[in-house]
Design an enzyme around this catalytic site. Structure first.
Site, short mmCIF file in Angstrom:
data_model
loop_
_atom_site.label_atom_id
_atom_site.label_comp_id
_atom_site.label_asym_id
_atom_site.label_seq_id
_atom_site.Cartn_x
_atom_site.Cartn_y
_atom_site.Cartn_z
N LYS A 1 1.02 -1.37 -0.20
CA LYS A 1 -0.05 0.07 0.11
C LYS A 1 0.94 1.16 0.20
O LYS A 1 1.55 1.65 1.02
CB LYS A 1 -0.90 0.08 1.18
N GLY B 1 6.96 4.98 8.14
CA GLY B 1 5.94 6.09 8.06
C GLY B 1 6.09 6.58 9.47
O GLY B 1 7.31 6.63 10.15
N SER B 2 5.27 7.22 9.94
CA SER B 2 5.43 8.06 11.27
C SER B 2 5.25 7.08 12.62
O SER B 2 4.72 6.23 12.55
CB SER B 2 4.20 8.76 11.23
N THR B 3 5.83 7.48 13.73
CA THR B 3 5.98 6.93 14.68
C THR B 3 4.52 6.68 15.31
O THR B 3 4.27 5.56 15.84
CB THR B 3 6.89 7.54 15.85
N GLU C 1 9.96 1.28 10.35
CA GLU C 1 10.80 2.36 9.99
C GLU C 1 10.30 3.43 10.32
O GLU C 1 9.29 3.95 9.45
CB GLU C 1 11.44 2.28 8.76
N CYS D 1 13.44 11.22 6.10
CA CYS D 1 13.48 10.90 7.37
C CYS D 1 15.00 10.83 8.21
O CYS D 1 15.01 11.02 9.32
CB CYS D 1 13.08 9.37 7.62
N GLU E 1 9.41 15.93 15.56
CA GLU E 1 9.65 16.05 14.09
C GLU E 1 8.89 16.80 13.31
O GLU E 1 7.70 17.00 13.42
CB GLU E 1 9.62 14.68 13.62
P1 NAD Z 1 2.07 8.17 7.83
O1 NAD Z 1 2.45 7.15 9.16
O2 NAD Z 1 0.93 9.15 7.90
O3 NAD Z 1 1.75 7.19 6.73
C1 NAD Z 1 2.58 6.16 6.14
C2 NAD Z 1 1.93 5.21 5.37
O4 NAD Z 1 1.00 4.52 6.35
C3 NAD Z 1 0.95 5.68 4.37
O5 NAD Z 1 0.88 4.87 3.50
C4 NAD Z 1 -0.55 5.95 4.94
O6 NAD Z 1 -1.34 5.66 4.35
C5 NAD Z 1 -0.44 4.58 5.93
N1 NAD Z 1 -1.18 4.61 7.12
C6 NAD Z 1 -1.87 5.71 7.96
N2 NAD Z 1 -2.47 5.25 8.94
C7 NAD Z 1 -2.55 4.03 9.06
C8 NAD Z 1 -3.08 3.13 9.64
N3 NAD Z 1 -4.03 3.33 10.65
N4 NAD Z 1 -3.08 1.83 9.31
C9 NAD Z 1 -2.12 1.27 8.24
N5 NAD Z 1 -1.70 2.12 7.46
C10 NAD Z 1 -1.73 3.60 7.76
O7 NAD Z 1 3.46 8.76 7.31
P2 NAD Z 1 3.73 9.90 6.23
O8 NAD Z 1 3.31 11.26 6.71
O9 NAD Z 1 3.29 9.09 5.05
O10 NAD Z 1 5.39 9.78 6.20
C11 NAD Z 1 6.24 10.78 6.88
C12 NAD Z 1 6.57 9.75 8.24
O11 NAD Z 1 7.50 8.84 7.76
C13 NAD Z 1 7.88 10.76 8.90
O12 NAD Z 1 7.46 10.54 10.25
C14 NAD Z 1 9.07 10.18 8.55
O13 NAD Z 1 10.11 10.36 9.47
C15 NAD Z 1 8.66 8.86 8.28
N6 NAD Z 1 9.81 8.06 7.60
C16 NAD Z 1 10.66 7.12 8.11
C17 NAD Z 1 11.56 6.50 7.12
C18 NAD Z 1 12.70 5.76 7.91
O14 NAD Z 1 13.01 5.00 7.03
N7 NAD Z 1 12.52 5.61 9.39
C19 NAD Z 1 11.67 6.66 5.94
C20 NAD Z 1 10.69 7.82 5.44
C21 NAD Z 1 9.82 8.31 6.23
#
Ligand code: NAD
Length: 479
Positions: free
Chosen positions: A172, A225-227, A247, A281, A383
């Site tokens: 996804k 994605g996000s923490t 991650e 990130c 962040e």
């Molecule tokens: P996000 O957590 O909002 O979304 C990430 C993904 O998760 C998206 O595809 C989203 O649709 C999905 N998602 C959201 N809610 C969900 C749920 N309840 N259940 C399942 N999936 C869900 O993050 P974002 O805003 O897309 O990305 C930015 C974040 O990602 C920042 O915090 C950044 O630091 C982090 N990031 C981390 C790394 C790493 O390698 N550590 C790399 C890139 C980005």
């Protein structure tokens, strides 16, 4: 361009017929639609992945490797088209996408195509009495959920090792940047990847994403994605004991010691703060500078930030593009206001950038440097994920390490020094999963990648990724 699901080798709309608007960040206007999938679409994708699993997992590794290499070649062939799609979709400078991010997506497929044929397992012989050996078997259909900041690169970073290890995948992508995932479906068919081996389900996190996390047919889940969302996923997957790799976010420190090569340190620190508008990130958003050189370093960094060419992401000379969405733009501009209200002094930037022409309604923020805030201020703890970094002076090495370690995150750090002993000593003391010495964002795909503390759980890259996507099984033979 509309972004559809890719299920069982076919592009299809969501079964419920729902769509999400897709915006171009540089103009602030909608330019296409994204399939808004739900549990029915996830079910169809998992069923296709289950159907494809027996044949794909039993293919000789060379055959799987050939298919992945074919995907890599097609990404390279279509580099410019993919870079343009990603630039429009994300607001990122087209040159960054074309020279770095899309080629790296191709490299991910190529690297794991090689890895598929080069991996071995362990044997534990005990004289002529016993032989223990380890099978590392693919898990079945696995899930991948990825964010918007490096869409194709981070998607391929999960999908390629999962496929190389013999799994089938339901991925996804982010609903905010679905374009290159849509195009990847076409390339997989052209590469001859069997249908159902890779399935892409577009749509919202709480709808399509959570349905994928909850699906009992998914044997492991890799999330970037996000923490906040990572924590929810950790709880959900734990209920079913589903393997999960996370991650997550970061608030990464950059330590500059007085003996550093200043040219290199200023250049690297500027890239670390502002590349992709600070939406990586690994971006270094907290800059700690030894007091002896604080003034000189600050002046040079400000000059560098001011010189960054902000403009239309589709202009090849642009170095700073737009932020990915209105929501994120508002988050970043609010964070700058918070910094002001906390008493931060804006050294450069600090506001919305107003462009002319087709970009006049785009979501642009000036590269911003701030000083005068304590390490425990909100601005230095939360962040922001935008083109915003803070400077703090330090006197002693121990103080620098303590400041660097003073957040709940632990993803990456950069340190700049010519003192070899100090470099190794400090690297060992930082609570981060990745430490760069006199460089930033240099990646060797064989190395473990991931965060400590609230930046994640598990590691990606090389052998770690292949191990995550396989189940070790010990076979004990009495001889
Ligand atoms: P996000 O957590 O909002 O979304 C990430 C993904 O998760 C998206 O595809 C989203 O649709 C999905 N998602 C959201 N809610 C969900 C749920 N309840 N259940 C399942 N999936 C869900 O993050 P974002 O805003 O897309 O990305 C930015 C974040 O990602 C920042 O915090 C950044 O630091 C982090 N990031 C981390 C790394 C790493 O390698 N550590 C790399 C890139 C980005």
């Amino acid at each position: 361009m509309d972004a559809l699901n890719f299920i069982d080798g076919r592009h299809v709309p969501a079964q419920g017929g729902e769509w999400i608007e897709n915006y171009e960040p540089a103009t602030g206007a909608p330019y296409g639609k994204v399939a808004s999938s739900d549990a029915r679409d996830v079910q169809a994708a998992v069923a296709a992945a289950q159907e494809a699993f027996p044949a794909w997992s039993s293919l000789p590794a060379q055959e799987r490797s050939r298919k992945l290499r074919a995907v890599a070649r097609l990404i390279e062939r279509d580099k410019d088209r993919l870079a343009r799609a990603e630039s429009i979709d994300c607001g990122k400078p087209i040159t960054l996408a074309a020279t770095l991010e899309i080629p790296r997506a191709a490299l991910n497929f190529e690297f794991f195509a090689d890895a598929a044929t080069q991996s071995a397992t362990e044997a534990h012989p005990a004289g002529d009495v016993l032989l223990n050996y380890t099978l590392r078997q693919p898990l079945g259909p696995v899930g991948s959920i990825s964010p918007w900041n490096l869409p194709l690169y981070l998607l391929s970073w999960k999908v390629a090792p999962a496929l190389a290890a013999g799994n089938t995948v339901v991925a996804k992508p982010s609903e905010v940047t679905p374009a290159t995932a849509h195009l990847l479906g076409e390339l997989c068919n052209e590469a001859g990847l069997p249908k159902g081996v890779l399935n892409l389900v577009q749509g919202l996190g709480p709808k399509a994403g959570s349905a994928l996390v909850a699906h009992p047919g998914i044997k492991a889940l890799s999330f970037t994605g996000s923490t906040r969302v990572g924590r929810e996923i950790a709880v959900e997957t734990a209920k079913r004991f589903t393997k999960c790799a996370l991650e997550l976010g970061g608030k990464n420190p950059n330590l500059i010691f007085a003996d550093a090569d200043l040219d290199q340190a200023v250049d690297g620190t500027s890239r670390a703060a502002f590349q992709n508008q600070g939406q990586i990130c690994l971006c270094g958003s907290r800059i700690f500078v030894e007091r002896k050189i604080y003034g000189a370093f600050k002046e040079r960094l400000i000059a560098k930030a001011r010189a960054l060419r902000l403009g239309d992401p589709l202009d090849p000379s642009t170095e700073q593009g737009a932020l990915v969405s209105r929501q994120h733009f508002e988050k970043v501009t609010t964070a700058i206001e918070t910094a002001r209200s906390e008493g931060g002094k804006i050294l450069c930037g600090g506001g919305v950038a107003h462009l002319e022409g087709r970009c006049k309604n785009g979501w642009f923020v000036e590269p911003t440097l701030i000083e005068g805030l304590a390490a425990d201020a909100r601005t230095n703890q939360e962040e922001i994920f935008g083109p915003v970094a803070t400077l703090i002076p330090f006197d002693k090495e121990e103080e620098a390490v303590a400041l660097a370690n003073s957040t709940r995150y632990g993803l990456s750090a950069s340190l700049w020094t010519r003192d070899l002993s100090r470099a190794h000593r400090v690297a060992g003391q930082l609570h981060d999963g990745v430490v760069w010495v006199n460089c930033w964002l240099v990646r060797d795909l064989r190395t473990p990648f991931g965060g400590m503390k609230e930046s994640g759980m598990g590691r990606e890259g090389g052998l770690d990724a292949l191990r995550f996507f396989t189940e070790p099984k010990n076979v004990c033979v009495k001889l």
